[in-house]
Motif scaffolding. Structure first.
Motif, PDB file in Angstrom:
ATOM      1  N   ALA A   1     -11.916 -32.497  41.994  1.00  0.00           N
ATOM      2  CA  ALA A   1     -10.923 -32.149  40.977  1.00  0.00           C
ATOM      3  C   ALA A   1     -11.544 -31.251  39.907  1.00  0.00           C
ATOM      4  O   ALA A   1     -10.924 -30.266  39.475  1.00  0.00           O
ATOM      5  CB  ALA A   1     -10.346 -33.415  40.340  1.00  0.00           C
ATOM      6  N   ILE A   2     -12.766 -31.560  39.498  1.00  0.00           N
ATOM      7  CA  ILE A   2     -13.443 -30.727  38.496  1.00  0.00           C
ATOM      8  C   ILE A   2     -13.720 -29.341  39.066  1.00  0.00           C
ATOM      9  O   ILE A   2     -13.559 -28.330  38.373  1.00  0.00           O
ATOM     10  CB  ILE A   2     -14.734 -31.408  37.997  1.00  0.00           C
ATOM     11  CG1 ILE A   2     -14.384 -32.617  37.135  1.00  0.00           C
ATOM     12  CG2 ILE A   2     -15.614 -30.422  37.228  1.00  0.00           C
ATOM     13  CD1 ILE A   2     -15.574 -33.474  36.756  1.00  0.00           C
ATOM     14  N   ALA A   3     -14.128 -29.276  40.337  1.00  0.00           N
ATOM     15  CA  ALA A   3     -14.382 -27.968  40.962  1.00  0.00           C
ATOM     16  C   ALA A   3     -13.110 -27.126  40.997  1.00  0.00           C
ATOM     17  O   ALA A   3     -13.129 -25.925  40.681  1.00  0.00           O
ATOM     18  CB  ALA A   3     -14.941 -28.151  42.363  1.00  0.00           C
ATOM     19  N   ALA A   4     -11.991 -27.740  41.360  1.00  0.00           N
ATOM     20  CA  ALA A   4     -10.716 -27.013  41.391  1.00  0.00           C
ATOM     21  C   ALA A   4     -10.293 -26.607  39.980  1.00  0.00           C
ATOM     22  O   ALA A   4      -9.803 -25.491  39.766  1.00  0.00           O
ATOM     23  CB  ALA A   4      -9.646 -27.878  42.047  1.00  0.00           C
ATOM     24  N   TRP A   5     -10.479 -27.508  39.038  1.00  0.00           N
ATOM     25  CA  TRP A   5     -10.140 -27.233  37.647  1.00  0.00           C
ATOM     26  C   TRP A   5     -10.952 -26.054  37.122  1.00  0.00           C
ATOM     27  O   TRP A   5     -10.434 -25.158  36.471  1.00  0.00           O
ATOM     28  CB  TRP A   5     -10.383 -28.489  36.824  1.00  0.00           C
ATOM     29  CG  TRP A   5      -9.976 -28.443  35.389  1.00  0.00           C
ATOM     30  CD1 TRP A   5      -9.107 -27.585  34.777  1.00  0.00           C
ATOM     31  CD2 TRP A   5     -10.424 -29.326  34.360  1.00  0.00           C
ATOM     32  NE1 TRP A   5      -8.990 -27.880  33.438  1.00  0.00           N
ATOM     33  CE2 TRP A   5      -9.791 -28.953  33.156  1.00  0.00           C
ATOM     34  CE3 TRP A   5     -11.298 -30.410  34.349  1.00  0.00           C
ATOM     35  CZ2 TRP A   5     -10.016 -29.613  31.960  1.00  0.00           C
ATOM     36  CZ3 TRP A   5     -11.509 -31.070  33.155  1.00  0.00           C
ATOM     37  CH2 TRP A   5     -10.879 -30.673  31.980  1.00  0.00           C
ATOM     38  N   TYR A   6     -12.262 -26.044  37.417  1.00  0.00           N
ATOM     39  CA  TYR A   6     -13.105 -24.940  36.964  1.00  0.00           C
ATOM     40  C   TYR A   6     -12.707 -23.622  37.632  1.00  0.00           C
ATOM     41  O   TYR A   6     -12.688 -22.575  36.977  1.00  0.00           O
ATOM     42  CB  TYR A   6     -14.596 -25.208  37.215  1.00  0.00           C
ATOM     43  CG  TYR A   6     -15.411 -24.011  36.815  1.00  0.00           C
ATOM     44  CD1 TYR A   6     -15.600 -23.707  35.469  1.00  0.00           C
ATOM     45  CD2 TYR A   6     -15.917 -23.136  37.759  1.00  0.00           C
ATOM     46  CE1 TYR A   6     -16.295 -22.571  35.083  1.00  0.00           C
ATOM     47  CE2 TYR A   6     -16.608 -22.004  37.382  1.00  0.00           C
ATOM     48  CZ  TYR A   6     -16.798 -21.726  36.046  1.00  0.00           C
ATOM     49  OH  TYR A   6     -17.465 -20.597  35.666  1.00  0.00           O
ATOM     50  N   ALA A   7     -12.404 -23.658  38.924  1.00  0.00           N
ATOM     51  CA  ALA A   7     -12.002 -22.432  39.619  1.00  0.00           C
ATOM     52  C   ALA A   7     -10.759 -21.829  38.960  1.00  0.00           C
ATOM     53  O   ALA A   7     -10.678 -20.618  38.745  1.00  0.00           O
ATOM     54  CB  ALA A   7     -11.739 -22.716  41.091  1.00  0.00           C
ATOM     55  N   ARG A   8      -9.812 -22.687  38.626  1.00  0.00           N
ATOM     56  CA  ARG A   8      -8.595 -22.208  37.961  1.00  0.00           C
ATOM     57  C   ARG A   8      -8.918 -21.686  36.555  1.00  0.00           C
ATOM     58  O   ARG A   8      -8.424 -20.638  36.142  1.00  0.00           O
ATOM     59  CB  ARG A   8      -7.592 -23.347  37.896  1.00  0.00           C
ATOM     60  CG  ARG A   8      -6.287 -22.946  37.318  1.00  0.00           C
ATOM     61  CD  ARG A   8      -5.322 -24.091  37.324  1.00  0.00           C
ATOM     62  NE  ARG A   8      -4.247 -23.772  36.413  1.00  0.00           N
ATOM     63  CZ  ARG A   8      -3.030 -24.213  36.525  1.00  0.00           C
ATOM     64  NH1 ARG A   8      -2.730 -25.033  37.496  1.00  0.00           N
ATOM     65  NH2 ARG A   8      -2.117 -23.881  35.665  1.00  0.00           N
ATOM     66  N   TYR A   9      -9.748 -22.417  35.826  1.00  0.00           N
ATOM     67  CA  TYR A   9     -10.149 -22.003  34.476  1.00  0.00           C
ATOM     68  C   TYR A   9     -10.875 -20.652  34.530  1.00  0.00           C
ATOM     69  O   TYR A   9     -10.604 -19.763  33.722  1.00  0.00           O
ATOM     70  CB  TYR A   9     -11.061 -23.070  33.868  1.00  0.00           C
ATOM     71  CG  TYR A   9     -11.559 -22.745  32.484  1.00  0.00           C
ATOM     72  CD1 TYR A   9     -10.790 -23.019  31.363  1.00  0.00           C
ATOM     73  CD2 TYR A   9     -12.810 -22.171  32.295  1.00  0.00           C
ATOM     74  CE1 TYR A   9     -11.245 -22.717  30.089  1.00  0.00           C
ATOM     75  CE2 TYR A   9     -13.280 -21.874  31.028  1.00  0.00           C
ATOM     76  CZ  TYR A   9     -12.490 -22.147  29.927  1.00  0.00           C
ATOM     77  OH  TYR A   9     -12.943 -21.840  28.673  1.00  0.00           O
TER      78      TYR A   9
END
Length: 118
Positions: free
Chosen positions: A82-90
């Protein structure tokens, strides 16, 4: 015979690093990365501490043979993705456009890793 003093002009990379745009980019990255990293490390340490000091809680059955420790352990993986996906979007919204603007302003002297590989 003395050699003349060596004077070096700042390189393009040094000029970019000293620019306000780059400082803003770095602040934007750090404002995301540091708090999220600290939060995840604390979440992981909570899991470790509960495993060490609360075996009764961690061994409590949730459903069938699935206990709290297994659920929290699997949530560690979920949190990571979830953090990896969140960072990619950010990064797509806040980091990459600013980095592209810096590269464009400097005449694309410094290439992004993906562009350099092509």
């Amino acid at each position: 015979m003395e050699s003349p003093p060596i004077t070096t002009a700042p390189t393009e990379v040094q000029l970019i690093e000293e620019s306000e745009e780059f400082r803003t980019l770095r602040r934007s990255f750090r404002s995301f990365a540091f708090p999220v990293t600290i939060g995840f490390v604390l979440w992981y340490l909570l899991y470790v501490l509960l495993s060490s000091y609360a075996p009764g809680l961690m061994g409590a059955k949730v459903v069938g043979h699935i206990n709290v420790a297994l659920v929290l352990g699997l949530l560690q993986f979920v949190t990571t993705f979830a953090i990896a996906a969140w960072y990619a979007r950010y990064a797509d919204r806040r980091i990459d456009p600013r980095a592209a603007a810096i590269r464009e302003a400097r005449g694309a002297v410094v290439h992004a890793p993906r562009e350099a590989a092509e």
